[in-house]
Design an enzyme around this catalytic site. Structure first.
Site, PDB file in Angstrom:
ATOM      1  N   LYS A  22      82.279 -56.399  44.245  1.00 63.39           N
ATOM      2  CA  LYS A  22      82.205 -56.457  45.909  1.00 63.39           C
ATOM      3  C   LYS A  22      83.719 -55.609  46.318  1.00 63.39           C
ATOM      4  CE  LYS A  22      83.862 -60.256  47.919  1.00 63.39           C
ATOM      5  NZ  LYS A  22      84.655 -60.203  49.001  1.00 63.39           N
ATOM      6  N   ASN A  23      84.565 -56.046  45.657  1.00 61.52           N
ATOM      7  CA  ASN A  23      85.882 -55.749  46.416  1.00 61.52           C
ATOM      8  C   ASN A  23      86.284 -54.323  46.024  1.00 61.52           C
ATOM      9  OD1 ASN A  23      86.112 -58.245  47.798  1.00 61.52           O
ATOM     10  ND2 ASN A  23      87.820 -59.100  46.198  1.00 61.52           N
ATOM     11  N   ARG A  93      86.437 -60.219  56.750  1.00 63.89           N
ATOM     12  CA  ARG A  93      88.003 -59.705  57.129  1.00 63.89           C
ATOM     13  C   ARG A  93      87.985 -58.066  56.541  1.00 63.89           C
ATOM     14  NH1 ARG A  93      92.707 -61.596  57.473  1.00 63.89           N
ATOM     15  NH2 ARG A  93      93.226 -59.907  56.251  1.00 63.89           N
ATOM     16  N   CYS A 117      91.756 -67.161  58.213  1.00 68.07           N
ATOM     17  CA  CYS A 117      90.297 -67.941  57.452  1.00 68.07           C
ATOM     18  C   CYS A 117      90.607 -68.930  56.760  1.00 68.07           C
ATOM     19  CB  CYS A 117      89.754 -66.556  56.705  1.00 68.07           C
ATOM     20  SG  CYS A 117      90.462 -66.183  55.177  1.00 68.07           S
ATOM     21  N   ARG A 122      96.527 -64.608  56.893  1.00 67.31           N
ATOM     22  CA  ARG A 122      96.026 -63.179  56.352  1.00 67.31           C
ATOM     23  C   ARG A 122      96.481 -62.166  57.475  1.00 67.31           C
ATOM     24  NH1 ARG A 122      90.484 -63.517  53.155  1.00 67.31           N
ATOM     25  NH2 ARG A 122      91.285 -61.637  52.268  1.00 67.31           N
ATOM     26  N   PRO A 123      97.516 -61.950  57.886  1.00 66.41           N
ATOM     27  CA  PRO A 123      97.800 -60.992  58.722  1.00 66.41           C
ATOM     28  C   PRO A 123      97.652 -59.416  58.343  1.00 66.41           C
ATOM     29  CG  PRO A 123      99.747 -61.671  57.796  1.00 66.41           C
ATOM     30  CD  PRO A 123      98.787 -62.474  57.135  1.00 66.41           C
ATOM     31  N   ILE A 124      97.484 -58.645  59.209  1.00 65.83           N
ATOM     32  CA  ILE A 124      97.267 -57.082  58.807  1.00 65.83           C
ATOM     33  C   ILE A 124      98.704 -56.295  59.225  1.00 65.83           C
ATOM     34  CG2 ILE A 124      94.678 -57.062  58.468  1.00 65.83           C
ATOM     35  CD1 ILE A 124      94.879 -55.643  61.332  1.00 65.83           C
ATOM     36  N   LEU A 126     101.121 -55.311  57.682  1.00 65.03           N
ATOM     37  CA  LEU A 126     101.571 -54.263  56.875  1.00 65.03           C
ATOM     38  C   LEU A 126     100.741 -53.060  56.875  1.00 65.03           C
ATOM     39  CD1 LEU A 126     102.688 -56.423  53.877  1.00 65.03           C
ATOM     40  CD2 LEU A 126     104.106 -55.835  55.678  1.00 65.03           C
ATOM     41  N   ASP A 305      91.450 -64.717  42.967  1.00 67.04           N
ATOM     42  CA  ASP A 305      90.116 -65.043  43.239  1.00 67.04           C
ATOM     43  C   ASP A 305      89.581 -65.666  41.964  1.00 67.04           C
ATOM     44  OD1 ASP A 305      90.334 -63.765  45.453  1.00 67.04           O
ATOM     45  OD2 ASP A 305      89.632 -62.006  44.756  1.00 67.04           O
ATOM     46  N   ILE A 327      99.438 -66.482  46.120  1.00 68.28           N
ATOM     47  CA  ILE A 327      99.076 -65.320  46.961  1.00 68.28           C
ATOM     48  C   ILE A 327      98.650 -65.777  48.593  1.00 68.28           C
ATOM     49  CG2 ILE A 327      97.637 -63.292  47.169  1.00 68.28           C
ATOM     50  CD1 ILE A 327      99.274 -63.119  44.714  1.00 68.28           C
ATOM     51  N   ARG A 397      78.048 -64.518  50.347  1.00 71.10           N
ATOM     52  CA  ARG A 397      78.616 -63.256  50.901  1.00 71.10           C
ATOM     53  C   ARG A 397      79.397 -62.446  49.566  1.00 71.10           C
ATOM     54  NH1 ARG A 397      83.994 -64.626  53.183  1.00 71.10           N
ATOM     55  NH2 ARG A 397      83.993 -62.683  52.765  1.00 71.10           N
TER      56      ARG A 397
HETATM   57  N1  EPU Z   1      99.887 -59.904  53.557  1.00 74.20           N
HETATM   58  C1  EPU Z   1     100.678 -59.808  54.672  1.00 74.20           C
HETATM   59  N2  EPU Z   1     100.505 -58.874  55.607  1.00 74.20           N
HETATM   60  C2  EPU Z   1      99.571 -57.899  55.609  1.00 74.20           C
HETATM   61  C3  EPU Z   1      98.791 -57.909  54.388  1.00 74.20           C
HETATM   62  C4  EPU Z   1      98.896 -58.929  53.453  1.00 74.20           C
HETATM   63  O1  EPU Z   1     101.545 -60.782  55.170  1.00 74.20           O
HETATM   64  O2  EPU Z   1      99.519 -56.803  56.362  1.00 74.20           O
HETATM   65  C5  EPU Z   1      99.630 -61.092  52.767  1.00 74.20           C
HETATM   66  C6  EPU Z   1      98.502 -62.023  52.748  1.00 74.20           C
HETATM   67  O3  EPU Z   1      98.620 -62.761  53.899  1.00 74.20           O
HETATM   68  C7  EPU Z   1      98.440 -62.527  51.484  1.00 74.20           C
HETATM   69  C8  EPU Z   1      99.283 -61.411  50.630  1.00 74.20           C
HETATM   70  O4  EPU Z   1      99.972 -60.673  51.343  1.00 74.20           O
HETATM   71  O5  EPU Z   1      99.257 -63.534  51.487  1.00 74.20           O
HETATM   72  C9  EPU Z   1      98.255 -60.669  49.818  1.00 74.20           C
HETATM   73  O6  EPU Z   1      97.101 -60.235  50.725  1.00 74.20           O
HETATM   74  P1  EPU Z   1      96.221 -59.070  50.220  1.00 74.20           P
HETATM   75  O7  EPU Z   1      96.412 -58.186  51.497  1.00 74.20           O
HETATM   76  O8  EPU Z   1      96.352 -58.462  48.927  1.00 74.20           O
HETATM   77  O9  EPU Z   1      94.755 -59.606  50.455  1.00 74.20           O
HETATM   78  P2  EPU Z   1      93.453 -58.892  51.026  1.00 74.20           P
HETATM   79  O10 EPU Z   1      93.712 -57.440  50.798  1.00 74.20           O
HETATM   80  O11 EPU Z   1      93.099 -59.425  52.565  1.00 74.20           O
HETATM   81  C10 EPU Z   1      92.228 -58.721  48.821  1.00 74.20           C
HETATM   82  C11 EPU Z   1      90.615 -59.180  48.573  1.00 74.20           C
HETATM   83  C12 EPU Z   1      90.903 -60.809  48.256  1.00 74.20           C
HETATM   84  C13 EPU Z   1      91.683 -61.297  47.248  1.00 74.20           C
HETATM   85  C14 EPU Z   1      93.056 -60.329  47.640  1.00 74.20           C
HETATM   86  C15 EPU Z   1      94.030 -60.719  46.695  1.00 74.20           C
HETATM   87  C16 EPU Z   1      89.195 -57.509  49.289  1.00 74.20           C
HETATM   88  C17 EPU Z   1      88.009 -57.159  50.245  1.00 74.20           C
HETATM   89  N3  EPU Z   1      89.623 -58.873  49.248  1.00 74.20           N
HETATM   90  O12 EPU Z   1      92.256 -59.399  50.025  1.00 74.20           O
HETATM   91  O13 EPU Z   1      89.248 -61.192  47.794  1.00 74.20           O
HETATM   92  O14 EPU Z   1      91.862 -62.426  47.304  1.00 74.20           O
HETATM   93  O15 EPU Z   1      93.017 -59.366  47.765  1.00 74.20           O
HETATM   94  O16 EPU Z   1      93.803 -60.293  45.454  1.00 74.20           O
HETATM   95  O17 EPU Z   1      89.392 -56.712  48.394  1.00 74.20           O
HETATM   96  C18 EPU Z   1      87.639 -62.874  47.591  1.00 74.20           C
HETATM   97  O18 EPU Z   1      86.883 -61.835  47.028  1.00 74.20           O
HETATM   98  O19 EPU Z   1      87.236 -63.874  47.648  1.00 74.20           O
HETATM   99  C19 EPU Z   1      88.831 -62.441  48.286  1.00 74.20           C
HETATM  100  C20 EPU Z   1      89.569 -63.212  49.111  1.00 74.20           C
END
Ligand code: EPU
Length: 417
Positions: A22-23, A93, A117, A122-124, A126, A305, A327, A397
């Site tokens: 999926k990811n 997300r 969530c 989970r901010p964006i 970055l 995960d 994480i 999902r």
């Molecule tokens: N973070 C920030 N700012 C940002 C982005 C991330 O502070 O701009 C923080 C997050 O809050 C978190 C950490 O950095 O504490 C890592 O988050 P990351 O961005 O790596 O997570 P993601 O990209 O939102 C993906 C997977 C998740 C998986 C995580 C970690 C996808 C679609 N989702 O999420 O998958 O847990 O990486 O490996 O690829 C799942 O499949 O159940 C799932 C949640």
């Protein structure tokens, strides 16, 4: 609302096939926005998130043709809208992955902020800082991110925290930017390596895929491609955990053991016997499960995960151990549900303390997010009596027909509609 009913205590036997990741599929579908040519993706898992993203891409004017067997042809001949609405983004997300491709291809994007969530804030920030560094003008108003740039330019991006979708967003955006982008402290997950492979086949110039430094030389345009998505390593790990907790002897087909190094090592420490083939695994449950602590980390560490599923297994292990979640700040919702089934565990900050084995007894439990749901299914397999899991849509999902797959292995599991 769908529920899943499990009667525990049956060992698993037989073979099970893993679906596509999926990811990896989600960013790869978004990458189709980078070209006007057709992109064919194979081995997509037919799960809810993939359908949701398909609808989102159609909203931008892309033609999305779904064929049997997890094949889609996506053609974004013209991008006719650049808005990712709240109604879709709030359910998934990963919709934020359209941001980089839309700005790079269409020069503009308006994407609803995903919000928090069940597993954390989970901010964006970055993602946004990186795109700003590449010349995008960004504002956040009324719950939407608005980004625009005539043409993005290459930049040096250092992620202060490793972010998977952040790395993917910038990687995709950089393929069409003017000049070179260097991403340091990039995420190294196999899904990112697979995305880079696909983008390279489309004509992108990328070095360092699978490492923490990515160098991307932007090109003027990209071609279509025909790409097969890698197997889902988390689904694979979930079946390993299922066998370990339920007992039995299973073979997992169509997987990639090389993507699961830390998971395989850890399960072996618990006494689970695992034999590796090139794309298959034979898994035999331990006679007695040994307790072994984990700490989740970015790849190649133990994946967050798989944390909930591993926690379920540890409730049945002899001895005490800790599960530390590095994480996400709130990924222990399953712990309280496991307690209701008899587990002896508690959470202290970012660590769950588990002491076992505590016999599990079936109960009515509630799924709170995708992986927490999977851990409850596993607990149900290892429990005595009947477990009924509510809010199964979380499971749908990200797992393709997990109930059918487990039934194929001899589990007593059914979906109540
Ligand atoms: N973070 C920030 N700012 C940002 C982005 C991330 O502070 O701009 C923080 C997050 O809050 C978190 C950490 O950095 O504490 C890592 O988050 P990351 O961005 O790596 O997570 P993601 O990209 O939102 C993906 C997977 C998740 C998986 C995580 C970690 C996808 C679609 N989702 O999420 O998958 O847990 O990486 O490996 O690829 C799942 O499949 O159940 C799932 C949640």
């Amino acid at each position: 609302m769908d529920k899943i009913r499990i009667v525990g205590g049956r060992p698993l036997e037989g073979t099970v096939r893993v679906s596509g990741a999926k990811n990896a599929s989600l960013p790869e579908m978004c990458a189709a926005l980078l070209t006007e040519k057709p992109v064919v993706l194979r081995n997509l898992p037919e799960v809810r998130d993939i359908q949701t993203l398909g609808r989102l891409l159609e909203g931008f004017g892309a033609e999305v043709e779904c064929r049997v067997g997890g094949i889609q042809e996506i053609r974004a001949r013209d991008v006719t809208s650049v808005e990712a609405p709240y109604e879709l983004v709030k359910t998934m997300r990963a919709s934020v992955l359209v941001l980089g491709p839309l700005v790079a291809r269409a020069g503009r994007a308006r994407v609803s902020l995903p919000g928090g969530c069940a597993i954390g804030a989970r901010p964006i920030n970055l993602h946004l800082l990186a795109l700003e560094k590449m010349g995008a003008l960004i504002s956040v108003e009324h719950g939407y991110v608005e980004a625009s740039a005539e043409r993005l330019r290459g930049a040096e991006i250092h992620f202060e925290t490793v972010t998977v979708t952040g790395t993917e967003n910038v990687l995709m955006a950089a393929t069409l930017a003017d000049g070179e982008t260097v991403i340091s402290n990039a995420a190294c997950e196999p899904e990112i390596e697979d995305l880079a492979l696909m983008l390279t086949a489309m004509g992108a110039r990328i070095e360092g895929a699978g490492t923490s430094t990515l160098r991307i030389e932007g090109v003027g345009s990209l071609n279509g491609t025909d790409h097969a998505v890698i197997p889902d390593r988390i689904e694979t790990g979930t079946f390993i955990a299922a066998c370990a907790i339920a007992g039995g002897d299973i073979e997992i087909l169509a997987c990639n053991p090389a993507h699961l190094r830390a998971v395989l090592d850890k399960f072996r420490e618990t006494g689970t016997r695992i034999e590796e083939g090139p794309s298959n695994l034979r898994v035999r449950a331990p006679r007695q499960i040994r307790a072994s602590s984990i700490t989740t980390l970015p790849h190649p560490g133990f994946p967050t995960d798989m944390q909930a599923q591993y926690t379920a297994l540890m409730t049945q292990a002899s001895g005490a151990c800790t599960v530390t979640e590095n994480i996400f700040e709130n990924r222990f919702m399953h712990v309280a549900e496991l307690q209701r089934m008899g587990a002896n565990n508690r959470v202290d900050g970012r660590t769950a303390l588990i002491s076992g084995p505590a016999p599990l007894s079936g109960a009515q439990v509630m799924a709170t997010d995708l992986r927490a749901s999977a851990s409850l299914v596993l607990a149900g397999l290892g429990a005595s009596g009947e477990t009924v899991i509510d809010r199964v849509y979380h499971l749908d999902r990200g797992y393709y027909r997990i109930d059918e797959k487990l039934r194929g292995l001899g589990a007593d599991i059914e979906r109540l509609i």
